[in-house]
Design a protein around this motif. Structure first.
Motif, PDB file in Angstrom:
ATOM      1  N   HIS A   1      -1.233  -1.277   2.882  1.00 31.55           N
ATOM      2  CA  HIS A   1      -0.549  -0.236   3.644  1.00 31.55           C
ATOM      3  C   HIS A   1      -1.404   0.211   4.816  1.00 31.55           C
ATOM      4  CE1 HIS A   1      -2.326   3.842   2.400  1.00 31.55           C
ATOM      5  NE2 HIS A   1      -3.176   2.929   2.015  1.00 31.55           N
TER       6      HIS A   1
ATOM      7  N   PHE B   1       6.320   6.439  -1.962  1.00 33.67           N
ATOM      8  CA  PHE B   1       5.608   5.180  -1.733  1.00 33.67           C
ATOM      9  C   PHE B   1       6.071   4.135  -2.757  1.00 33.67           C
ATOM     10  CE2 PHE B   1       2.186   2.154  -1.819  1.00 33.67           C
ATOM     11  CZ  PHE B   1       1.645   2.157  -0.542  1.00 33.67           C
TER      12      PHE B   1
ATOM     13  N   THR C   1       4.959  10.381   3.078  1.00 38.54           N
ATOM     14  CA  THR C   1       4.512  10.976   1.817  1.00 38.54           C
ATOM     15  C   THR C   1       3.703  12.222   2.175  1.00 38.54           C
ATOM     16  OG1 THR C   1       2.358   9.876   1.668  1.00 38.54           O
ATOM     17  CG2 THR C   1       4.261   8.669   0.778  1.00 38.54           C
TER      18      THR C   1
ATOM     19  N   HIS D   1       3.353   5.904   6.228  1.00 43.15           N
ATOM     20  CA  HIS D   1       2.860   4.605   5.782  1.00 43.15           C
ATOM     21  C   HIS D   1       3.740   3.471   6.288  1.00 43.15           C
ATOM     22  CE1 HIS D   1       0.522   6.514   2.423  1.00 43.15           C
ATOM     23  NE2 HIS D   1       1.499   7.410   2.534  1.00 43.15           N
TER      24      HIS D   1
END
Length: 140
Positions: free
Chosen positions: A53, A109, A127, A132
Motif C-alpha cells: 500500500h 482497508f 481510513t 491508501h
C-alpha cells in the motif's frame, strides 16, 4: 510478526472448509463431490491476502499517484511510488505489508484488499490513518 502470522495460519487451517471437505470426500458420492467442487470454484475461500500500500494525506494526492502509476509516463511502479511518497514505514519495502487475515486491518482497508484481484490496484481508500492505494499480490 512472522510468529503471529504463522499462528493465525495454523488456526485458520485447522477449521477451514477444505479440511471438512477432505474428510467428506471419502464417503460422498461422485455427484456430491462435483457439487462441492463447483461451489468452491464459484466462491473462493480467501482467508488471507498479501498486499502493498501507499499511504498519503489527501484523496487528491492518492488520485494523482494512481494516475501516474497507471499511465506509466515516468516509469513509476507501485513499489517505487510507495518508496518515494508513502508516509507509512512499510515504504522501505515498497509498501509491502505481507500476508494478513480478516480482522487484522481497519475495516475500510480490509474490505478493499479482500475484494481486489491479484495485481489490481484500488481506487483511493480512506481510513483513520489517511488515504491508501492498495495492491494485492497474493491470496490464500
Amino acid at each position: 510478526m512472522k510468529v503471529f502470522i504463522t499462528i493465525v495460519s495454523m488456526v485458520t487451517c485447522s477449521c477451514c472448509c477444505d479440511c471438512v471437505y477432505a474428510k467428506d470426500y471419502e464417503s460422498t458420492s461422485k455427484t456430491n463431490k462435483q457439487e462441492i467442487e463447483n461451489k468452491e470454484k464459484k466462491v473462493p475461500n480467501i482467508s488471507q491476502v498479501a498486499a502493498k500500500h501507499i499511504l498519503v494525506a489527501s484523496k487528491q494526492e492518492a488520485e494523482d499517484l494512481l494516475k501516474k502509476i497507471k499511465n506509466d509516463n515516468e516509469n513509476l511502479t507501485f513499489e517505487k511510488a510507495a518508496r518515494k511518497y508513502s508516509k507509512c514505514p512499510s515504504k522501505m519495502n515498497g509498501g509491502d505489508l505481507g500476508f494478513f487475515g480478516k480482522n487484522m486491518m481497519v475495516k475500510e482497508f480490509e474490505n478493499v484488499a479482500f475484494n481486489l484481484k491479484i495485481g489490481e490496484i484500488s481506487e483511493p481508500t480512506e481510513t483513520q490513518f489517511g488515504w491508501h492505494l492498495i495492491k494485492v499480490y497474493d491470496q490464500k
